[in-house]
Design a protein around this motif. Structure first.
Motif, PDB file in Angstrom:
ATOM      1  N   ALA A 148       1.430  -0.840  -0.176  1.00 15.29           N
ATOM      2  CA  ALA A 148      -0.285  -0.245   0.001  1.00 15.29           C
ATOM      3  C   ALA A 148       0.421   1.302  -0.432  1.00 15.29           C
ATOM      4  O   ALA A 148       2.345   0.922   0.799  1.00 15.29           O
ATOM      5  CB  ALA A 148      -0.949   0.352   1.044  1.00 15.29           C
ATOM      6  N   ASP A 149       0.206   2.449  -0.633  1.00 17.95           N
ATOM      7  CA  ASP A 149       0.985   3.365  -0.524  1.00 17.95           C
ATOM      8  C   ASP A 149       0.703   4.157   0.209  1.00 17.95           C
ATOM      9  O   ASP A 149      -0.056   3.457   1.708  1.00 17.95           O
ATOM     10  CB  ASP A 149       1.157   3.847  -1.981  1.00 17.95           C
ATOM     11  CG  ASP A 149      -0.517   4.472  -2.490  1.00 17.95           C
ATOM     12  OD1 ASP A 149      -1.408   4.475  -1.456  1.00 17.95           O
ATOM     13  OD2 ASP A 149      -0.467   5.027  -3.352  1.00 17.95           O
ATOM     14  N   ASP A 150       1.923   5.190   0.803  1.00 16.96           N
ATOM     15  CA  ASP A 150       1.196   6.315   1.838  1.00 16.96           C
ATOM     16  C   ASP A 150      -0.126   6.791   2.019  1.00 16.96           C
ATOM     17  O   ASP A 150      -0.908   6.923   3.348  1.00 16.96           O
ATOM     18  CB  ASP A 150       2.199   7.943   1.575  1.00 16.96           C
ATOM     19  CG  ASP A 150       3.912   6.997   2.079  1.00 16.96           C
ATOM     20  OD1 ASP A 150       4.012   6.123   2.979  1.00 16.96           O
ATOM     21  OD2 ASP A 150       4.194   7.913   1.722  1.00 16.96           O
ATOM     22  N   ALA A 151      -0.921   6.933   0.607  1.00 18.61           N
ATOM     23  CA  ALA A 151      -2.236   7.848   0.783  1.00 18.61           C
ATOM     24  C   ALA A 151      -3.349   6.167   0.983  1.00 18.61           C
ATOM     25  O   ALA A 151      -4.400   6.677   1.913  1.00 18.61           O
ATOM     26  CB  ALA A 151      -2.717   8.008  -0.314  1.00 18.61           C
ATOM     27  N   GLU A 152      -2.873   5.054   1.135  1.00 21.33           N
ATOM     28  CA  GLU A 152      -3.876   4.223   0.926  1.00 21.33           C
ATOM     29  C   GLU A 152      -3.662   4.220   2.798  1.00 21.33           C
ATOM     30  O   GLU A 152      -4.295   3.474   3.321  1.00 21.33           O
ATOM     31  CB  GLU A 152      -3.213   3.286   0.360  1.00 21.33           C
ATOM     32  CG  GLU A 152      -3.807   2.783  -1.774  1.00 21.33           C
ATOM     33  CD  GLU A 152      -3.783   2.097  -2.158  1.00 21.33           C
ATOM     34  OE1 GLU A 152      -3.652   1.487  -3.187  1.00 21.33           O
ATOM     35  OE2 GLU A 152      -2.205   1.874  -2.001  1.00 21.33           O
ATOM     36  N   LEU A 153      -3.048   3.468   3.353  1.00 16.97           N
ATOM     37  CA  LEU A 153      -1.947   3.640   4.785  1.00 16.97           C
ATOM     38  C   LEU A 153      -3.375   5.144   5.248  1.00 16.97           C
ATOM     39  O   LEU A 153      -3.464   4.896   6.301  1.00 16.97           O
ATOM     40  CB  LEU A 153      -0.575   3.688   4.718  1.00 16.97           C
ATOM     41  CG  LEU A 153       0.155   3.558   5.969  1.00 16.97           C
ATOM     42  CD1 LEU A 153      -0.473   2.248   6.581  1.00 16.97           C
ATOM     43  CD2 LEU A 153       1.245   3.322   5.902  1.00 16.97           C
ATOM     44  N   LYS A 154      -3.203   6.533   5.356  1.00 15.38           N
ATOM     45  CA  LYS A 154      -3.962   6.862   6.041  1.00 15.38           C
ATOM     46  C   LYS A 154      -5.133   6.928   5.642  1.00 15.38           C
ATOM     47  O   LYS A 154      -5.263   7.476   7.321  1.00 15.38           O
ATOM     48  CB  LYS A 154      -2.605   8.592   4.921  1.00 15.38           C
ATOM     49  CG  LYS A 154      -3.411   9.799   6.332  1.00 15.38           C
ATOM     50  CD  LYS A 154      -2.578  10.765   5.640  1.00 15.38           C
ATOM     51  CE  LYS A 154      -2.936  12.111   6.294  1.00 15.38           C
ATOM     52  NZ  LYS A 154      -2.245  13.166   5.750  1.00 15.38           N
ATOM     53  N   HIS A 211     -11.950   4.252  17.383  1.00 14.11           N
ATOM     54  CA  HIS A 211     -11.489   5.237  18.884  1.00 14.11           C
ATOM     55  C   HIS A 211     -11.914   4.907  19.730  1.00 14.11           C
ATOM     56  O   HIS A 211     -13.507   4.385  20.079  1.00 14.11           O
ATOM     57  CB  HIS A 211     -12.204   6.599  18.101  1.00 14.11           C
ATOM     58  CG  HIS A 211     -11.470   7.230  18.718  1.00 14.11           C
ATOM     59  ND1 HIS A 211     -11.533   8.224  19.969  1.00 14.11           N
ATOM     60  CD2 HIS A 211     -10.004   8.464  18.274  1.00 14.11           C
ATOM     61  CE1 HIS A 211     -11.255   9.015  20.480  1.00 14.11           C
ATOM     62  NE2 HIS A 211     -10.196   9.639  19.742  1.00 14.11           N
ATOM     63  N   PRO A 212     -11.174   4.859  20.688  1.00 19.55           N
ATOM     64  CA  PRO A 212     -12.498   4.674  22.343  1.00 19.55           C
ATOM     65  C   PRO A 212     -13.840   6.016  22.319  1.00 19.55           C
ATOM     66  O   PRO A 212     -14.437   5.424  23.351  1.00 19.55           O
ATOM     67  CB  PRO A 212     -11.121   4.600  23.968  1.00 19.55           C
ATOM     68  CG  PRO A 212      -9.292   4.775  22.915  1.00 19.55           C
ATOM     69  CD  PRO A 212     -10.439   5.401  21.535  1.00 19.55           C
ATOM     70  N   ARG A 239      -7.361   6.263   9.108  1.00 17.67           N
ATOM     71  CA  ARG A 239      -8.047   6.931   9.437  1.00 17.67           C
ATOM     72  C   ARG A 239      -9.240   6.881   9.529  1.00 17.67           C
ATOM     73  O   ARG A 239     -11.001   6.444  10.133  1.00 17.67           O
ATOM     74  CB  ARG A 239      -8.120   8.216   8.583  1.00 17.67           C
ATOM     75  CG  ARG A 239      -7.498   9.510   8.920  1.00 17.67           C
ATOM     76  CD  ARG A 239      -7.771  10.695   7.529  1.00 17.67           C
ATOM     77  NE  ARG A 239      -5.969  11.857   7.931  1.00 17.67           N
ATOM     78  CZ  ARG A 239      -5.807  12.318   6.754  1.00 17.67           C
ATOM     79  NH1 ARG A 239      -7.398  13.184   6.265  1.00 17.67           N
ATOM     80  NH2 ARG A 239      -5.542  13.647   7.665  1.00 17.67           N
ATOM     81  N   ARG A 240      -9.527   5.526   8.446  1.00 13.06           N
ATOM     82  CA  ARG A 240     -11.114   4.813   8.885  1.00 13.06           C
ATOM     83  C   ARG A 240     -11.375   3.374   9.486  1.00 13.06           C
ATOM     84  O   ARG A 240     -12.075   3.557  10.437  1.00 13.06           O
ATOM     85  CB  ARG A 240     -11.110   3.861   7.686  1.00 13.06           C
ATOM     86  CG  ARG A 240     -13.044   3.184   7.104  1.00 13.06           C
ATOM     87  CD  ARG A 240     -12.587   1.965   5.362  1.00 13.06           C
ATOM     88  NE  ARG A 240     -11.344   1.656   5.512  1.00 13.06           N
ATOM     89  CZ  ARG A 240     -10.901   0.562   6.066  1.00 13.06           C
ATOM     90  NH1 ARG A 240     -11.857  -0.191   7.320  1.00 13.06           N
ATOM     91  NH2 ARG A 240      -9.869  -0.305   5.815  1.00 13.06           N
ATOM     92  N   ARG A 249      -2.667   0.229  20.420  1.00 13.57           N
ATOM     93  CA  ARG A 249      -2.273  -1.014  18.563  1.00 13.57           C
ATOM     94  C   ARG A 249      -2.428  -0.247  17.529  1.00 13.57           C
ATOM     95  O   ARG A 249      -1.212  -0.305  16.419  1.00 13.57           O
ATOM     96  CB  ARG A 249      -2.558  -2.330  18.944  1.00 13.57           C
ATOM     97  CG  ARG A 249      -1.951  -2.811  20.244  1.00 13.57           C
ATOM     98  CD  ARG A 249      -2.496  -4.382  19.744  1.00 13.57           C
ATOM     99  NE  ARG A 249      -4.175  -4.495  20.020  1.00 13.57           N
ATOM    100  CZ  ARG A 249      -4.834  -4.693  20.928  1.00 13.57           C
ATOM    101  NH1 ARG A 249      -4.582  -4.811  21.793  1.00 13.57           N
ATOM    102  NH2 ARG A 249      -6.181  -5.381  20.330  1.00 13.57           N
ATOM    103  N   LEU A 250      -3.283  -0.093  17.484  1.00 15.53           N
ATOM    104  CA  LEU A 250      -3.828   0.859  15.657  1.00 15.53           C
ATOM    105  C   LEU A 250      -2.628   2.308  15.572  1.00 15.53           C
ATOM    106  O   LEU A 250      -1.987   2.251  14.760  1.00 15.53           O
ATOM    107  CB  LEU A 250      -5.107   1.188  15.635  1.00 15.53           C
ATOM    108  CG  LEU A 250      -5.616   1.914  14.332  1.00 15.53           C
ATOM    109  CD1 LEU A 250      -5.086   1.229  13.339  1.00 15.53           C
ATOM    110  CD2 LEU A 250      -6.858   2.608  14.658  1.00 15.53           C
ATOM    111  N   GLN A 251      -2.906   3.052  16.120  1.00 14.99           N
ATOM    112  CA  GLN A 251      -1.959   3.620  16.405  1.00 14.99           C
ATOM    113  C   GLN A 251      -0.205   4.100  16.674  1.00 14.99           C
ATOM    114  O   GLN A 251       0.382   4.467  15.429  1.00 14.99           O
ATOM    115  CB  GLN A 251      -1.851   5.304  17.849  1.00 14.99           C
ATOM    116  CG  GLN A 251      -2.990   5.796  18.009  1.00 14.99           C
ATOM    117  CD  GLN A 251      -3.386   6.569  18.646  1.00 14.99           C
ATOM    118  OE1 GLN A 251      -2.966   6.450  19.937  1.00 14.99           O
ATOM    119  NE2 GLN A 251      -3.680   8.470  18.676  1.00 14.99           N
TER     120      GLN A 251
END
Length: 125
Positions: free
Chosen positions: A1-7, A18-19, A11-12, A36-38
């Protein structure tokens, strides 16, 4: 995955895990999952870290410390270093990541409690 796909994926998933969005489950578990996600996003978004993890993917998945050489003697490795987890009875590689603990407290799962238990287990061997 490229940086845009990763970002975009981060975010999704951040919106999902998110807690503050956790309405059904355990808040502590939601915090741990989000941490862990962060951590994964931080590693994957750093080109040097990502390259290192990509280069050592198989060793990490097998729980083998890549600094110890080949995973078994058939690869030309030293049998004494063949299986890191068997050498100590504890899979030490799992403790080389912030995912091994949650927070820096002394409570269950915290940094000090996790590493105290690890050192006691190693000392008992």
């Amino acid at each position: 995955a490229d940086d845009a796909e990763l970002k975009t994926a981060y975010r999704r998933l951040a919106r999902v895990y998110h807690p503050d969005k956790n309405v059904h489950g355990d808040q502590e578990e939601a915090n741990a999952r989000f941490q862990r996600l962060q951590h994964a996003y931080e590693v994957l978004s750093d080109p040097h870290e990502r390259a290192w993890y990509d280069a050592h993917r198989e060793q990490i998945l097998r729980g083998h410390d890549p600094h110890d050489g080949p995973a078994d003697a058939s690869d030309g490795g030293d049998l004494r270093k063949a299986d890191v987890s068997m050498a100590s009875g504890v899979d030490l590689w799992a403790f080389f990541s912030a995912g091994a603990y949650s927070g820096f407290g002394d409570d269950s799962g915290g940094f000090y409690a996790v590493f105290r238990e690890l050192f006691v287990a190693l000392d008992n061997e």
